[in-house]
Design an enzyme around this catalytic site. Structure first.
Site, PDB file in Angstrom:
ATOM      1  N   SER A  21      16.101  20.353 -16.919  1.00  0.00           N
ATOM      2  CA  SER A  21      15.482  21.435 -17.054  1.00  0.00           C
ATOM      3  C   SER A  21      15.951  22.780 -17.674  1.00  0.00           C
ATOM      4  O   SER A  21      17.040  22.823 -17.409  1.00  0.00           O
ATOM      5  CB  SER A  21      15.053  21.552 -15.494  1.00  0.00           C
ATOM      6  OG  SER A  21      13.774  23.034 -16.224  1.00  0.00           O
ATOM      7  N   LYS A  72      17.570  21.077 -11.819  1.00  0.00           N
ATOM      8  CA  LYS A  72      17.051  19.652 -12.164  1.00  0.00           C
ATOM      9  C   LYS A  72      17.918  18.299 -12.199  1.00  0.00           C
ATOM     10  O   LYS A  72      18.577  19.055 -13.708  1.00  0.00           O
ATOM     11  CB  LYS A  72      15.687  20.210 -13.201  1.00  0.00           C
ATOM     12  CG  LYS A  72      14.403  20.840 -11.988  1.00  0.00           C
ATOM     13  CD  LYS A  72      13.874  20.234 -11.209  1.00  0.00           C
ATOM     14  CE  LYS A  72      12.572  18.342 -11.436  1.00  0.00           C
ATOM     15  NZ  LYS A  72      12.101  18.842 -12.328  1.00  0.00           N
ATOM     16  N   HIS A 108       1.122  -0.878  -0.092  1.00  0.00           N
ATOM     17  CA  HIS A 108      -0.258   0.198  -0.096  1.00  0.00           C
ATOM     18  C   HIS A 108       1.088   1.196   0.156  1.00  0.00           C
ATOM     19  O   HIS A 108       0.626   2.420   0.814  1.00  0.00           O
ATOM     20  CB  HIS A 108      -0.935  -0.108   1.225  1.00  0.00           C
ATOM     21  CG  HIS A 108      -1.950  -1.162   1.384  1.00  0.00           C
ATOM     22  ND1 HIS A 108      -2.214  -1.170   0.636  1.00  0.00           N
ATOM     23  CD2 HIS A 108      -1.373  -1.862   2.529  1.00  0.00           C
ATOM     24  CE1 HIS A 108      -3.202  -2.190   1.388  1.00  0.00           C
ATOM     25  NE2 HIS A 108      -2.208  -3.249   1.861  1.00  0.00           N
ATOM     26  N   GLU A 110      10.773   7.750 -16.643  1.00  0.00           N
ATOM     27  CA  GLU A 110       9.588   8.000 -16.769  1.00  0.00           C
ATOM     28  C   GLU A 110       8.868   8.088 -19.434  1.00  0.00           C
ATOM     29  O   GLU A 110       7.986   7.737 -19.009  1.00  0.00           O
ATOM     30  CB  GLU A 110       9.625   9.272 -17.226  1.00  0.00           C
ATOM     31  CG  GLU A 110       9.755  10.795 -16.091  1.00  0.00           C
ATOM     32  CD  GLU A 110       9.325  12.026 -15.550  1.00  0.00           C
ATOM     33  OE1 GLU A 110       8.843  12.454 -15.382  1.00  0.00           O
ATOM     34  OE2 GLU A 110      10.725  12.600 -16.439  1.00  0.00           O
TER      35      GLU A 110
END
Ligand code: ARG
Length: 467
Positions: free
Chosen positions: A278, A284, A157, A291
């Site tokens: 980025s 970043k 969970h 992804e």
């Protein structure tokens, strides 16, 4: 607009809009090598069976090989009016060898021809995928071997549950990709069936030898029912389902890699070579590779749904709808192959923050089950032990501590029989190493599982298909 190879019964020319709409050449041109190999074998079989002469077959084969060279050098121009790759090759063959080219299509149709081409293409791609999955599985084994004593929190969970070895977590993915490889190997037995010579749908009146074609093209089986042969796309559906499941595994792995590389988790760092920056935020370092792998999963699952929908409700036998099979199939093959490759390269580049994992495993009451098991060993029934430990956890939360930070006196408030040896037992290493049940996370069990997997992978490699 060129003359059609089928226009005998037509009095009007096809409109260019129709040609554009019905053409599949831009998609199926990638089948050229299989189309040519199939036509070479078909010519040789026709000669062997006396349907054409040996000289005619030799002339056809010469022309076909020349066309192969032209396609590979980019010399053959594609044109929508010639519909598909089969028509392009046949039309070019006519220019090259003249009238004898018109004999090539004896005892076959494009319906069985396209089935042959796709099966030959897919058996090669499936075999390549099984081979690349073996390399990926190897990477999981290598990484797991490095982490036989790296402890991390295991989750259910998305809540910390019990400590596990990082190697155990990695080997969970080894299992998934092993099933994927074996599923594909099983699917391959149904892809690898020779369909040519069933002709349009009913078989042919010529004395052909389909088994000889199968032998020439290295197929162990010949399809049995001519109608099923030209209508069947189950082998594509099966492949897409297998590819979809494999992509799900990649997606789940990607999700974890993304989470683990956040500052919140900080369990791993992806190498600079496998991250991107980025354009606006200079600090970043983004996990774009996992992804994108996660994002590409939708295309492959979409391909499966698209094919299921295309085939659903099609009456026997071939219907032009089936031309729509190639785009989702090719896209799924390319997508999956690219994902296997990039993840195989990315895995060894990951930096594992062992200390961060270890300290995360030390907080969040991951040893609560073990304290309950300890009480059971003192004769307390499990349900009662569960409740005592629950109260101890509530007390520890209130005081901002962990179970192993409580004093013996404090623990006695919840269960008086507890002894000082409990603290040793509550250490994450011991919590992990006591789980020696088969398939559990104890160091000894995981080490054995890794070596069993290495042996299993070796034996899977022995039976890799040779396409
Ligand atoms: N381009 C077609 C396909 O990919 C080849 C078979 C065409 N057969 C036909 N009867 N029109 O399915």
């Amino acid at each position: 607009m060129s003359e059609k190879l089928w226009d005998g019964r037509f009095s009007e020319k096809t409109s260019s809009r129709v040609e554009k709409f019905t053409s599949s050449i831009q998609i199926d041109k990638r089948l050229y090598a299989y189309d040519i190999a199939g036509s070479v074998a078909h010519s040789q079989m026709l000669a062997k069976c006396g349907v054409i002469t040996a000289d005619e077959a030799a002339e056809l084969v010469r022309g076909l090989e020349l066309i192969k060279g032209e396609i590979e050098s980019g010399a053959l121009a594609y044109d929508d009016s010639l519909e598909d790759i089969h028509m392009h090759i046949e039309a070019r063959l006519f220019q090259e060898v003249g009238k004898v080219a018109q004999k090539l299509h004896t005892a076959r149709s494009r319906n069985d021809q396209v089935a042959l081409d796709v099966r030959m293409y897919l058996r090669k791609e499936t075999a390549d995928l099984i081979r690349s999955l073996a390399r990926l599985r190897e990477q999981f084994i290598l990484l797991a071997r490095e982490h036989v004593d790296t402890i991390m929190p295991g989750y259910t969970h998305m809540q910390r549950a019990q400590p596990v070895l990082f190697s155990h977590h990695l080997m969970a993915y080894y299992e998934m990709f092993t099933r994927d490889a074996r599923r594909l190997a099983d699917c391959l037995t149904r892809i690898n069936v020779m369909p040519l010579g069933t002709a349009a749908l009913a078989g042919t009146t010529y004395p052909i030898d389909r088994h000889y074609v199968a032998e020439l093209l290295n197929f162990p089986l010949v399809s049995s029912n001519s109608m099923d042969t030209v209508a069947d796309r189950d082998f594509i559906l099966e492949f897409l389902a297998d590819a979809g499941i494999c992509m799900l595994h990649f997606s789940r792995l990607s999700e974890e890699l993304i989470l683990w590389s956040t500052s919140e988790f900080g369990f791993i760092e992806l190498s600079d070579a496998f991250s991107t920056g980025s354009s606006i935020m200079p600090q970043k370092k983004n996990p774009d590779i996992p992804e994108l792998v996660r994002g590409k999963t939708g295309r492959v699952i979409g391909g499966l749904v698209s094919m299921l929908t295309t085939v659903k409700s099609l009456p026997m036998t071939y219907n032009r709808d089936l031309q729509e099979d190639k785009e989702p199939l090719f896209d799924a093959v390319d997508t999956l192959a690219a994902c296997v490759d990039i993840v195989t390269r990315m895995l060894p580049e990951i930096t594992v923050q062992k200390d961060r994992m270890r300290s995360a495993a030390n907080t969040g009451f991951l040893n609560a089950t073990d304290l309950a098991d300890y009480l059971v060993s003192l004769g307390v029934p499990f349900r009662e032990a569960h409740s005592h430990v629950g109260q101890a956890v509530a007390y520890a939360i209130e005081n901002g501590r962990e179970l192993h930070d409580l004093t013996l006196e404090e623990l006695h408030k919840f269960s008086p029989g507890i002894k000082a040896d409990v603290f040793e037992l509550l250490q994450p290493e011991n919590v992990v190493n006591r789980r020696t049940s088969y398939g559990g996370t104890a160091g000894t069990s995981v080490a054995a599982a890794i070596e069993a997997a290495a042996a299993e992978l070796q034996s899977d490699k022995q039976t890799l298909p040779s396409f």
